[in-house]
Design a protein around this motif. Structure first.
Motif, PDB file in Angstrom:
ATOM      1  N   ASP A 142      -7.750  -2.972  -1.124  1.00 22.61           N
ATOM      2  CA  ASP A 142      -8.559  -1.896  -1.708  1.00 22.61           C
ATOM      3  C   ASP A 142      -9.981  -1.959  -1.198  1.00 22.61           C
ATOM      4  O   ASP A 142     -10.574  -0.943  -0.813  1.00 22.61           O
ATOM      5  CB  ASP A 142      -8.562  -2.010  -3.236  1.00 22.61           C
TER       6      ASP A 142
ATOM      7  N   LEU B 266     -10.131  -0.845   2.390  1.00 20.70           N
ATOM      8  CA  LEU B 266      -9.990   0.596   2.507  1.00 20.70           C
ATOM      9  C   LEU B 266     -11.256   1.301   2.073  1.00 20.70           C
ATOM     10  O   LEU B 266     -11.681   2.281   2.689  1.00 20.70           O
ATOM     11  CB  LEU B 266      -8.791   1.077   1.682  1.00 20.70           C
TER      12      LEU B 266
ATOM     13  N   VAL C  92      -8.278  11.717   5.793  1.00 19.03           N
ATOM     14  CA  VAL C  92      -7.030  11.139   5.262  1.00 19.03           C
ATOM     15  C   VAL C  92      -6.106  10.712   6.388  1.00 19.03           C
ATOM     16  O   VAL C  92      -5.479   9.663   6.337  1.00 19.03           O
ATOM     17  CB  VAL C  92      -6.319  12.166   4.360  1.00 19.03           C
TER      18      VAL C  92
ATOM     19  N   GLN D 166      -4.062   2.330   7.659  1.00 23.55           N
ATOM     20  CA  GLN D 166      -3.261   1.588   6.686  1.00 23.55           C
ATOM     21  C   GLN D 166      -2.069   0.949   7.358  1.00 23.55           C
ATOM     22  O   GLN D 166      -1.799  -0.212   7.225  1.00 23.55           O
ATOM     23  CB  GLN D 166      -2.732   2.532   5.620  1.00 23.55           C
ATOM     24  N   ARG D 167      -1.356   1.793   8.109  1.00 22.42           N
ATOM     25  CA  ARG D 167      -0.132   1.317   8.719  1.00 22.42           C
ATOM     26  C   ARG D 167      -0.413   0.253   9.765  1.00 22.42           C
ATOM     27  O   ARG D 167       0.322  -0.691   9.931  1.00 22.42           O
ATOM     28  CB  ARG D 167       0.617   2.470   9.395  1.00 22.42           C
TER      29      ARG D 167
ATOM     30  N   LYS E 249      -4.575   6.917   6.977  1.00 22.75           N
ATOM     31  CA  LYS E 249      -3.180   6.515   6.834  1.00 22.75           C
ATOM     32  C   LYS E 249      -2.742   5.675   8.008  1.00 22.75           C
ATOM     33  O   LYS E 249      -2.071   4.675   7.865  1.00 22.75           O
ATOM     34  CB  LYS E 249      -2.297   7.768   6.732  1.00 22.75           C
TER      35      LYS E 249
ATOM     36  N   GLN F  15       0.818  -1.207   0.000  1.00 23.21           N
ATOM     37  CA  GLN F  15       0.000   0.000   0.000  1.00 23.21           C
ATOM     38  C   GLN F  15       0.848   1.251   0.000  1.00 23.21           C
ATOM     39  O   GLN F  15       0.417   2.302  -0.464  1.00 23.21           O
ATOM     40  CB  GLN F  15      -0.935   0.008   1.219  1.00 23.21           C
ATOM     41  N   ILE F  16       2.032   1.132   0.537  1.00 24.76           N
ATOM     42  CA  ILE F  16       2.938   2.288   0.539  1.00 24.76           C
ATOM     43  C   ILE F  16       3.282   2.655  -0.895  1.00 24.76           C
ATOM     44  O   ILE F  16       3.312   3.827  -1.275  1.00 24.76           O
ATOM     45  CB  ILE F  16       4.227   1.973   1.301  1.00 24.76           C
TER      46      ILE F  16
ATOM     47  N   LYS G 114       1.418   2.146  -3.383  1.00 25.44           N
ATOM     48  CA  LYS G 114       0.228   2.749  -3.983  1.00 25.44           C
ATOM     49  C   LYS G 114       0.112   4.215  -3.632  1.00 25.44           C
ATOM     50  O   LYS G 114      -0.285   5.025  -4.450  1.00 25.44           O
ATOM     51  CB  LYS G 114      -1.016   2.022  -3.475  1.00 25.44           C
ATOM     52  N   SER G 115       0.432   4.517  -2.397  1.00 20.28           N
ATOM     53  CA  SER G 115       0.259   5.906  -1.995  1.00 20.28           C
ATOM     54  C   SER G 115       1.360   6.771  -2.575  1.00 20.28           C
ATOM     55  O   SER G 115       1.310   7.985  -2.476  1.00 20.28           O
ATOM     56  CB  SER G 115       0.232   6.006  -0.470  1.00 20.28           C
TER      57      SER G 115
ATOM     58  N   SER H 166      11.607   5.156  -3.610  1.00 15.23           N
ATOM     59  CA  SER H 166      10.251   4.654  -3.843  1.00 15.23           C
ATOM     60  C   SER H 166      10.174   3.196  -3.422  1.00 15.23           C
ATOM     61  O   SER H 166      11.187   2.501  -3.349  1.00 15.23           O
ATOM     62  CB  SER H 166       9.882   4.781  -5.320  1.00 15.23           C
TER      63      SER H 166
ATOM     64  N   GLU I 240       4.366   7.139  -1.636  1.00 11.48           N
ATOM     65  CA  GLU I 240       5.270   7.774  -0.665  1.00 11.48           C
ATOM     66  C   GLU I 240       6.701   7.343  -0.874  1.00 11.48           C
ATOM     67  O   GLU I 240       6.963   6.186  -1.207  1.00 11.48           O
ATOM     68  CB  GLU I 240       4.867   7.335   0.744  1.00 11.48           C
TER      69      GLU I 240
END
Lengths: 372, 330
Positions: free
Chosen positions: B269, B272, B292, B299-300, B296, B87-88, B90-91, B134, B93
């Motif tokens: 997905d 989420l 948001v 997510q973590r 997050k 997911q990281i 995907k975001s 990345s 970050e």
């Protein structure tokens, strides 16, 4: 006289015994080594982590003793030794998966949940009963897969185990009440009485086992259908051990045979990937048929009569000679001759892989006895 | 079955699959946690252990020495890392080396810094390793570093020898102390050399010689040859980066999908989406901005918690049921 001079692969008894012996030795050595290594490892870790108020030597010895006791009490060495031996015998391509399956099987066998025939259960015909049956079937199939049929003694043992597994299901069928929704059960109740407890594997289950064996062996359903028809047993019939073994062995050999036939076709048609000419295909199959007929023998020379004991020596000699003759017919130059002859004359057209496979299957199946 | 294949001797068969290693570890674990595991019976314990090895879940929360012990363990760990944290990616970050290490330590408490550092060097070409990376870049570099660790170490030594001007015809021993024995080279010359790298033909030769006698895994020779043939000179990290990105190497290791499929995670997905729906409906939030933040965090948190749940499953009454997310992805 030696009855073993047949050119066909002999039983793998001696080979599997030797392998088993060496496997046992290896596993014993490894287990001993392992126990001492892990003892040492454990002690290092323990003594590093814990502060030692007590003199270390004593506590370490005490702990390692208790560990060893625990292991022996839980029967871990025998368990692992058995697992390693089974694994080496089966030589599966996925040893980890094999061990996982092996232990799962053992766990579900000793688990009281799966249980044997309990008269009051009455879950026959329900989903739970079918699921249990499926589980038993899967385990029986797993056992049958363990050893190749050429390793006769190991294979026979496994067939026995599988038979016993499937046999256990039959008592359940006895205790149905007359008004059941499943007609199979009604049939099952009556003829079973004289067969007695665990009188045989249910016919339907037997046919299912054979079907799974063939499909797992890589034989397409259409090719194995005629064979299965010959070996088929009615659902209400109880299959005794001999018939079960015969059926299982036939399917195992048949799968090998079909695989070899497929390979043979691939070799004959070589790289072009064009279908083989019909004449050629027929010639190859014809040679195979001839060889098989030779091995069966004309029956004239060796009449089976009441004094079979005195003739047994003679019989085995004759058998051996027949096998030699048969394999001579299959030798490369004989086959080449047949193929060369075919190319000059013979039916036209081509023969694709499926036809070849079916023809080969036919040669095999015609020799299989139909069960009465 | 193996009727038509030659019989492999027992020791070789056992060694190839590292089965004895797993058996030893299983017994060791059993002894260490006997109070927990004897509740279900020893047979059940072994069944669970080997099932988890088969499903590649066995490396979760284990020590680093266990993770690097067998190729299967390394592959499993890489795969688990990917599944937990994709997911990281995907975001979008970018994270620093330290942050990636922290993520790794959530899965393996004693994961060493050196491995992460080496992976970072591959991505950043040994330059300013505090830069952000990345997820996909880091992941492929990390995979290469972890799976082919021994090979990379040996190659580095060969490379350094070549840089220092040692002749490739001398026998190169991986544990050599050649660095100290070299005659002093002018500093500027060395710097220049390091930037350009070494002759690819000589490097290729040395690597072939290494592979011939190497006991550990190494990347497929054809891939390495392809990469080296492309330029006249190559630097160590550019070579490694090309290896990390090479699709055949990725397939050979077999842990990760190709780059295009890396970020696909339909179940997460869905989860989420559900959470977003809940949050937007709940009275607490009134602006999209506040949605948001907690998202997050969720997510973590979601992934590690799910993994702890996996581990605890062994201790909780288990009837051998499959894990929640893993089985459906396979």
């Amino acid at each position: 006289m030696i009855a073993r001079c047949s050119p066909l692969p002999c039983t793998g008894t001696s080979r599997s015994d030797a392998t088993a012996a060496s496997a046992a030795a290896t596993s014993a050595r490894l287990l001993r080594h392992k126990t001492s290594t892990e003892m040492a490892e454990k002690e290092k870790r323990r003594s590093a982590v814990l502060p030692p108020p007590v003199p270390e030597a004593d506590s370490r010895a005490a702990r390692s003793d208790s560990d060893r006791d625990f292991l022996t009490q839980a029967g871990v060495s025998e368990l692992l030794r058995g697992a390693i031996l089974k694994m080496v015998e089966a030589r599966s391509e996925d040893p980890i998966g094999f061990l996982a399956d092996h232990f799962c099987n053992l766990a579900s066998e000793s688990d009281p949940g799966t249980g044997t025939g309990d008269g009051d259960e009455g879950n026959n015909g329900t989903v739970a009963g079918r699921a249990q049956e499926q589980q038993r079937l899967n385990r029986a199939l797993w056992h049958l897969r363990l050893a190749h049929h050429s390793h006769r003694s190991a294979f026979s043992n496994n067939v026995r185990v599988a038979y016993d597994l499937l046999n256990e299901l039959s008592p359940l069928l006895r205790v149905t009440d007359p008004p059941t929704n499943d007609t199979d059960q009604v049939h099952a109740a009556s003829p079973r009485d004289e067969a007695g407890y665990g009188g045989g594997v249910r016919g339907g289950l037997y046919s299912q086992t054979l079907q799974c064996l063939c499909s797992e062996g890589g034989v397409p359903a259409s090719t194995s259908a005629p064979l299965l028809r010959r070996l088929h047993c009615q659902d209400h019939e109880a299959v005794p051990y001999d018939v079960f073994r015969h059926g299982v062995l036939t399917c195992a050999v048949f799968s090998d045979f079909i695989r070899q036939a497929q390979r043979l076709y691939a070799d004959v048609c070589c790289q072009d990937e064009e279908p083989v000419s019909r004449a050629l295909g027929m010639a190859v199959i014809g040679t195979l048929k001839e060889a098989l007929e030779t091995s069966q023998g004309s029956g004239g020379n060796c009449a089976v009569n009441a004094n079979t004991q005195t003739h047994s020596c003679l019989e085995s000699n004759v058998k051996a000679i027949r096998y030699l003759e048969a394999s001579a017919k299959l030798s490369p130059d004989m086959l080449a001759q047949a193929m060369a002859k075919a190319q000059t004359r013979g039916p036209g057209g081509s023969m694709d892989a499926k036809e070849f496979e079916n023809a080969a299957a036919e040669v095999f199946i015609t020799r299989v006895k139909v069960l009465s | 079955m193996s009727r038509f294949n030659p019989t492999v001797p027992v020791e070789e068969y056992l060694e190839d699959s590292n089965v004895m290693f797993y058996l030893c570890d299983a017994v060791t674990q059993l002894l260490e946690h006997k109070e927990e595991y004897t509740h279900f019976g020893v047979v059940r314990y072994f069944a669970e252990y080997f099932n988890s090895v088969r499903n590649s879940n066995h490396i979760l929360f284990r020590e680093y020495s266990y993770i690097k012990a067998t190729p299967h363990n390394r592959t499993s760990f890489i795969r688990v890392f990917w599944r937990c944290y994709r997911q990281i990616g995907k975001s979008g970050e970018l994270l620093s080396m330290q942050e990636y290490r922290s993520l790794l330590q959530l899965l393996c408490p004693d994961f060493p810094m050196e491995v992460v550092q080496c992976a970072a060097r591959i991505v950043l070409m040994d330059d300013a390793i505090d830069c952000l990376m990345s997820f996909s870049d880091f992941l492929y570099a990390f995979q290469l570093q972890l799976f082919y660790q021994e090979f990379l170490d040996s190659t580095l030594e060969i490379y350094q020898d070549l840089l220092a001007g040692k002749s490739p015809n001398t026998v190169i021993v991986p544990t050599s102390t050649s660095v100290e024995q070299l005659p002093p080279v002018a500093a500027e010359e060395k710097e220049e050399q390091q930037q350009d790298g070494v002759e690819t033909s000589t490097l290729a030769q040395c690597i072939e010689a290494l592979c011939d006698r190497f006991k550990h895994n190494y990347p497929p020779r054809s891939c390495m040859r392809d990469i080296l043939e492309q330029n006249d000179k190559v630097s160590y990290y550019s070579f490694l980066m090309s290896l990390a990105k090479h699709e055949s190497v990725n397939q050979m290791i077999g842990a990760l999908p190709s780059k295009a499929d890396l970020l696909i995670d339909p179940e997460m997905d869905q989860e989420l989406d559900k959470l977003i729906a809940q949050i937007s409906v709940s009275p607490g939030s009134n602006s999209s901005g506040s949605a948001v933040g907690p998202l997050k965090d969720v997510q973590r948190k979601a992934s590690p918690r799910r993994n702890i749940h996996h581990k605890r499953k062994i201790e909780v009454e288990s009837d051998g049921s499959t894990e929640e997310t893993d089985s459906s992805e396979n």
